[in-house]
Design an enzyme around this catalytic site. Structure first.
Site, PDB file in Angstrom:
ATOM      1  N   CYS A 112      78.869  -8.483  56.089  1.00  0.00           N
ATOM      2  CA  CYS A 112      78.173  -9.630  55.487  1.00  0.00           C
ATOM      3  C   CYS A 112      78.565 -10.970  56.109  1.00  0.00           C
ATOM      4  O   CYS A 112      77.903 -11.978  55.884  1.00  0.00           O
ATOM      5  CB  CYS A 112      78.414  -9.660  53.982  1.00  0.00           C
ATOM      6  SG  CYS A 112      77.764  -8.195  53.153  1.00  0.00           S
ATOM      7  N   HIS A 252      77.273 -16.695  51.613  1.00  0.00           N
ATOM      8  CA  HIS A 252      76.735 -15.337  51.605  1.00  0.00           C
ATOM      9  C   HIS A 252      76.307 -14.991  50.179  1.00  0.00           C
ATOM     10  O   HIS A 252      77.072 -15.179  49.229  1.00  0.00           O
ATOM     11  CB  HIS A 252      77.791 -14.353  52.112  1.00  0.00           C
ATOM     12  CG  HIS A 252      77.410 -12.937  51.844  1.00  0.00           C
ATOM     13  ND1 HIS A 252      76.193 -12.428  52.227  1.00  0.00           N
ATOM     14  CD2 HIS A 252      78.064 -11.936  51.199  1.00  0.00           C
ATOM     15  CE1 HIS A 252      76.115 -11.169  51.834  1.00  0.00           C
ATOM     16  NE2 HIS A 252      77.227 -10.853  51.206  1.00  0.00           N
ATOM     17  N   ASN A 282      71.286  -9.151  47.771  1.00  0.00           N
ATOM     18  CA  ASN A 282      72.283  -9.329  48.828  1.00  0.00           C
ATOM     19  C   ASN A 282      71.759  -8.627  50.078  1.00  0.00           C
ATOM     20  O   ASN A 282      71.651  -7.405  50.106  1.00  0.00           O
ATOM     21  CB  ASN A 282      73.610  -8.707  48.366  1.00  0.00           C
ATOM     22  CG  ASN A 282      74.692  -8.736  49.441  1.00  0.00           C
ATOM     23  OD1 ASN A 282      74.413  -8.995  50.611  1.00  0.00           O
ATOM     24  ND2 ASN A 282      75.911  -8.449  49.052  1.00  0.00           N
TER      25      ASN A 282
END
Lengths: 338, 89
Positions: A112, A252, A282
Site C-alpha cells: 500500500c 493511504h 482500500n
C-alpha cells in the site's frame, strides 16, 4: 537550482463491477452499518472476469497523460502487489499499450506504500537528469487475493488504479515535491501477507501456503499510525512546514479510523484529511493517486499537500508537495466524484 | 487535572465519548466494552487517543483484556506511575 520537480498530470480509474455494503450483507455475516462505522467504506469496485491489474493501469495512465497534455514520457513505473503475472513485470506491457514505445518500464512492490515509493523513484530520475518525465501508476486488483469469506478484509478492499506524470514544472509552480521519507520493518512482515504464490511456496512442494490476504488488523492499526505520523513529521520538517499550515493530507485510504488517528496525532484538523475510501474502498497502491484525483477540484495552486502511506512489508512513507499552477480539476468516477 | 492525579473510569469514558461520537453512551462503573459493542479496532483507536492525551502506550491486548473503563483507568494510572520521571531543567 532548476525548475521544480512536480506533478504535471493525474488520473484515476476503477473497474465496472460495483459492490455495495448491501451486496456484501448477502454473503457475509456483516451489516452496512457495521462496515461503514468500523471502516468508512460504502462502495468498492472489482474487476470483471478476465480483467487484470494492467487493464486498470492502462486506463489510469491514459487519463494522467491526457491531463498532462503529453504523449511521451521517458520511464513508466507501476506500483503493484497484484501483477498480472509473476513474470514479467506489469509495467512494460502497460507502457506498450499506452503507445510509449520502448521506454524504461518496471514494477515497484511496496504494497500500500507502493505509490509513494514509485513517486520517490520517479522524482529522483527527474532530479538526476535521467528522465524529463515519468509516468507513475499505482494499480492493484486486490480482489484477486481476497478470501471472499473473510469479513475483515473482504469488506475493505477494492480494485483500482491511479496515476501521476512527474516532471519539471516552471518557477510559477512553487517548490514541487519535497524530500521523501520512506521506511520499512521486515520483522513485521507477517502483519499483512499472502503466504503463497512465491518462491518460498514453490520451493516446498506439497506444503500448504495460503493464497489469500491475511492481516493482523489491530497491530497494523497501531503500527500504521506510529509510522505514518512519524514519517509525516520528518517530511514536514524537511519542507519547513508546521502542521497547521498543511492544507490537505492525502493518506493511504486504509481505514477512516487510521486516517483520523494520524490527523489527531499530528494535530491537523480532520477537515483537511482527504477521504475517498468511502467511494472506492482500500485500493492499495492506487489509493493515494485516486484520492488526489478525486480531490483535485478543491486543490488550489500553492496548496500544501502532505502524503503518507503504510503497507505490507511493512513499508511506510511520507512526502510533501506544493500543488502546481494551471492543473485543471479532473475526476475518477465522473461529475459526482467529490 | 494534574499530571500526577489518578484517572477515574469517568475520565476515560469522557475522553471516549468525546472522540467517538458514533459510539457515545452513558457509561457507569460496570459498563464493559462488550456492552458498547466495541471491537478491537475501536479499542486500538482509543489507545492512540490515550497515548496522545496521557502519554501511555497500551497494546491491543492491553485494551482488549481490560474489558471495561474502570480497569482501563487503573491500567493507565499504573503505566503513568511507572513512567520514568523526566529530569527537571
Amino acid at each position: 537550482m532548476g525548475d521544480p520537480v512536480t506533478v504535471l498530470g493525474i488520473g484515476g480509474y476503477v473497474p465496472g463491477v460495483r459492490v455495495t455494503n448491501a451486496d456484501l450483507e448477502r454473503h457475509l455475516d456483516t451489516t452496512d452499518e457495521w462496515i461503514t462505522q468500523r471502516t468508512g467504506v460504502r462502495v468498492r469496485y472489482r474487476c470483471a472476469p478476465g480483467e487484470a491489474t494492467s487493464d486498470l493501469a492502462v486506463e489510469a495512465g491514459r487519463r494522467a497523460l491526457r491531463h498532462a497534455g503529453r504523449t511521451a514520457v521517458d520511464v513508466v513505473v507501476v506500483a503493484t502487489t497484484t501483477p498480472d503475472h509473476p513474470i514479467p513485470g506489469t509495467a512494460p506491457a502497460v507502457a506498450k499499450r499506452l503507445g510509449l514505445g520502448t521506454v524504461a518500464a518496471f514494477d515497484v512492490q511496496a504494497v500500500c506504500s507502493g505509490f509513494l515509493y514509485a513517486a520517490a523513484v520517479a522524482t529522483s530520475f527527474v532530479e538526476s537528469g535521467s528522465a524529463t518525465a515519468v509516468l507513475v501508476i499505482g494499480a492493484d486488483a486486490f480482489s484477486s487475493v481476497l478470501d471472499p469469506t473473510d469479513r475483515t478484509t473482504a469488506v475493505i478492499f477494492g480494485d483500482g488504479a491511479g496515476a501521476a506524470v512527474i516532471g519539471r514544472g516552471t518557477a510559477a509552480d512553487g517548490p514541487g515535491w519535497g524530500a521523501f521519507h520512506l521506511g520499512s520493518d521486515g520483522d513485521a512482515a507477517d502483519l499483512i501477507t499472502v503466504p503463497g504464490g512465491g518462491s518460498r511456496a514453490r520451493s516446498l512442494p506439497g506444503q500448504e501456503f495460503g493464497a489469500h490476504l491475511r492481516m493482523a488488523g489491530g497491530t497494523v492499526f497501531q503500527a500504521a499510525v506510529d509510522a505514518m505520523a512519524s514519517s509525516c513529521r520528518s517530511a514536514m520538517h524537511s519542507a519547513g512546514w508546521y502542521a497547521h499550515e498543511v492544507d490537505h493530507v492525502v493518506g493511504h485510504q486504509a481505514n477512516i479510523r487510521i486516517l483520523r488517528s494520524v490527523a489527531h496525532v499530528l494535530e491537523v484538523p480532520e477537515s483537511r484529511v482527504v477521504v475517498h475510501l468511502d467511494r472506492v474502498g482500500n485500493t492499495s497502491a492506487a489509493s493515494i493517486p485516486l484520492a488526489l484525483t478525486a480531490a483535485s477540484a478543491r486543490l488550489r495552486p500553492g496548496d500544501k499537500i502532505l502524503f503518507t502511506a503504510f503497507g505490507g512489508g511493512t513499508t511506510w512513507g511520507a512526502a510533501t508537495l506544493v500543488w502546481p499552477s494551471r492543473l485543471p480539476a479532473t475526476t475518477v468516477l465522473g461529475d459526482n466524484d467529490d | 487535572m494534574t499530571d500526577t492525579e489518578d484517572l477515574t473510569y469517568r475520565d476515560i469514558a469522557d475522553t471516549f465519548n468525546r472522540h467517538f461520537p458514533d459510539f457515545a453512551a452513558e457509561v457507569d462503573e460496570s459498563t464493559s466494552f462488550d456492552d458498547l459493542d466495541l471491537d478491537s479496532l475501536v479499542l486500538v483507536e482509543l489507545s492512540v487517543v490515550l497515548l496522545k492525551q496521557y502519554g501511555v502506550r497500551l497494546a491491543e491486548d492491553d485494551m482488549v483484556d481490560a474489558r471495561d473503563f474502570r480497569t482501563l483507568a487503573a491500567l493507565v494510572n499504573e503505566r503513568r506511575r511507572s513512567r520514568p520521571t523526566r529530569a527537571a531543567g
